[in-house]
Design an enzyme around this catalytic site. Structure first.
Site, PDB file in Angstrom:
ATOM      1  CE  LYS A 244      -2.068   2.217   3.440  1.00 27.10           C
ATOM      2  NZ  LYS A 244      -1.789   3.595   2.980  1.00 27.10           N
ATOM      3  N   PRO A 245       1.088   1.849  -1.172  1.00 32.38           N
ATOM      4  CG  PRO A 245       0.999   2.711  -3.358  1.00 32.38           C
ATOM      5  CD  PRO A 245       0.514   1.561  -2.503  1.00 32.38           C
TER       6      PRO A 245
ATOM      7  N   GLY B 149       6.044   4.492   9.506  1.00 34.87           N
ATOM      8  CA  GLY B 149       5.141   5.623   9.712  1.00 34.87           C
ATOM      9  C   GLY B 149       5.154   6.026  11.167  1.00 34.87           C
TER      10      GLY B 149
ATOM     11  CD  GLU C 146      12.449   0.309  10.938  1.00 35.78           C
ATOM     12  OE1 GLU C 146      12.746   1.144  11.818  1.00 35.78           O
ATOM     13  OE2 GLU C 146      13.039  -0.773  10.827  1.00 35.78           O
TER      14      GLU C 146
ATOM     15  CB  CYS D  18      11.241   9.118  11.239  1.00 38.12           C
ATOM     16  SG  CYS D  18      11.953   7.799  10.306  1.00 38.12           S
TER      17      CYS D  18
ATOM     18  CD  GLU E 188       8.607  11.760  14.050  1.00 35.14           C
ATOM     19  OE1 GLU E 188       7.644  11.055  14.420  1.00 35.14           O
ATOM     20  OE2 GLU E 188       9.482  11.355  13.262  1.00 35.14           O
TER      21      GLU E 188
HETATM   22  C1  SIN Z   1      12.636   8.029   7.485  1.00 34.95           C
HETATM   23  O1  SIN Z   1      12.601   9.198   7.749  1.00 34.95           O
HETATM   24  O2  SIN Z   1      11.630   7.323   7.610  1.00 34.95           O
HETATM   25  C2  SIN Z   1      13.848   7.360   6.936  1.00 34.95           C
HETATM   26  C3  SIN Z   1      15.036   8.191   6.937  1.00 34.95           C
HETATM   27  C4  SIN Z   1      16.205   7.517   6.302  1.00 34.95           C
HETATM   28  O3  SIN Z   1      16.152   6.366   5.858  1.00 34.95           O
HETATM   29  O4  SIN Z   1      17.230   8.161   6.251  1.00 34.95           O
END
Ligand code: SIN
Length: 475
Positions: A172-173, A226, A248, A282, A379
């Site tokens: 699922k993009p 996400g 992740e 992230c 965040e």
């Molecule tokens: C992310 O922000 O989800 C990944 C960042 C990265 O792989 O450098």
């Protein structure tokens, strides 16, 4: 431009014929209408993946490896085209988009090499009554849910090891950035990937998509990148079928600058850690802790560099920060600056949204931020760098660890022993010690605490997509 969904090696309209619009976040203009998949399409995709996976699992690892390597070559050959798609649908500067394509492609090359090196073990039981043979077959059908901030790399970091290990996938993009994923799907077929192994079903109705996918018997694993908030919901859904998960999730990275740091290097690292990919990562540095003796100089130097960043359309020459993904993102950044200044922070540079069209925000540095402010516990996902002064090691380690989102941390000091000992005390899965960038296909990507479960990349990544089977025998 490919806008249909991909099932069983074919691009087609969805069962309902529905479509949705994809926007350029720099202008708000519609750039494509993409097939909007529904539950019937997900069921169809899983069924096709299930059939294809059984043949793929029996395909020699060398053959799997060659297809992955060809995909890497094709992505590199089409780098400019892929980067153009990423910038069009995500908005990030073209230079970042090109960097992303090379990063994304590298997961295919890396896993082409890993595909032929999946190791097992053999041993003798302590009582010598049997041999213990351990091997790692594929899991089966894997569902992948990926984010909009890296339209290529967050897919390939999951997809390449999953295929290398002998699995089939249904993806699922993100609804904001489906175009890049569909083009990668085309390149996989061109590289010789058998039909049905990769199925891409875009949608605007994530809840029913996921609910349907995880309920299908052949689905054995859910891999998600996400927010932690959504990750928790998915974990609950996965629990009903005891699916394996790799998550992740969010980050709230501390970036610690000690008095003895090389100031120029720390500012350079801070710019990378904060601003790559328009600060929508992230892994982004979220809280800058500067020791009292360097805090003023660091804040001033960072503000100067942030003030020099050109904000604009990612396609324009010299742009260092593109638009945020949508209006809500800009609203959230505006609110965070307001609450931080309300708690006594001062604006060293930036601080405001930029008038549209598009969703732009000024690169911002906030000085003397109160650690109790909302911004220290959120965040940010945008170009705001709050700086918090600190006095000693124990105090900064305590502040750095005052988060559940232990994904990344950064430490700048010329004293390597101190740097290593502080790095070990930070509760985060990845640390940049005098480095502003940690991401690399050869390193294990993932977080501690509520930042996630499992790792992607490195030699560990492929085993996440494998079962472990043990055979007791003797001869
Ligand atoms: C992310 O922000 O989800 C990944 C960042 C990265 O792989 O450098």
């Amino acid at each position: 431009m490919q806008t249909k969904m991909m099932i069983d090696g074919t691009f087609s309209d969805t069962a309902s014929g529905a479509v949705f619009e994809v926007e350029d976040p720099a202008t708000g203009e519609t750039i494509a209408e993409v097939a909007a998949g529904g539950p019937e399409d997900v069921v169809h995709a899983v069924a096709k993946a299930h059939v294809a996976q059984q043949r793929w699992a029996a395909t020699p690892p060398r053959d799997r490896s060659e297809i992955l390597r060809r995909t890497w070559e094709l992505m590199v050959a089409h780098a400019d085209e892929l980067a153009g798609l990423i910038t069009a649908e995500n908005g990030k500067p073209l230079s970042d988009a090109k960097g992303e394509v090379s990063y994304a492609a590298e997961f295919f090359r890396w896993n082409a090499e890993e595909a032929v090196r999946i190791r097992g073990q053999i041993g003798t039981a302590p009582a010598a009554d049997k041999r213990i043979i351990v091997h790692h077959p594929p899991i089966g059908v894997v569902v992948m849910i990926t984010p909009w901030n890296f339209p290529a790399a967050m897919i390939t970091r999951k997809l390449a090891p999953a295929l290398a290990a002998g699995n089939a996938v249904v993806i699922k993009p993100p609804k904001q950035t489906p175009l890049t994923s569909l083009r990668i799907g085309e390149l996989l077929l061109e590289a010789g990937l058998p039909d049905g192994l990769v199925n891409i079903v875009p949608t605007t109705d994530s809840s029913s998509w996921v609910e349907t996918a995880v309920a299908q018997t052949p689905v054995r694993m859910l891999s998600f990148t996400g927010s932690t908030e959504v990750g928790r919901i998915l974990l609950r859904q996965a629990a009903d079928r005891v699916l394996k998960t790799v998550m992740e999730l969010g980050g709230n990275a501390p970036f610690i600058v000690f008095d003895d740091a090389d100031l120029d290097a720390a500012v350079e690292g801070a710019m990378t850690a904060k601003m790559r990919h328009s600060a929508e990562t992230c892994t982004a540095a979220n809280r800058f802790y500067a020791q009292r003796g360097i805090a003023e100089d660091f804040t001033a130097a960072l503000a100067e560099r942030m003030g020099q960043v050109t904000v604009g359309r990612g396609t324009e020459e010299g742009v260092g920060c593109g638009p945020m993904i949508d209006a809500d993102a800009v609203e959230s950044l505006t609110r965070l600056v307001g609450s931080a200044t309300g708690d006594g922070a001062r604006i060293a540079v930036g601080g405001k949204a930029i008038d549209g069209p598009g969703h732009f925000f000024e690169p911002t540095v906030l000085g003397d931020v109160d650690h109790a402010s909302e911004i220290a516990h959120t965040e940010i996902f945008g170009p705001i760098a709050p700086v918090y002064p600190f006095d000693d090691v124990d105090a900064v380690v305590a502040m750095a660890n005052d988060t559940e989102l232990g994904l990344t941390g950064y430490v700048y000091t010329r004293d390597l022993a101190k740097g290593l000992s502080v790095s070990e005390r930070i509760q985060a899965g990845m640390i940049g010690l005098n480095k502003g960038l940690v991401s690399d296909p050869a390193s294990p990507f993932g977080g501690m605490k509520q930042s996630g479960l499992g790792r992607e990349g490195s030699t560990e990544g492929i085993y996440e997509f494998c079962e472990t089977q043990y055979i007791a025998t003797d001869w």
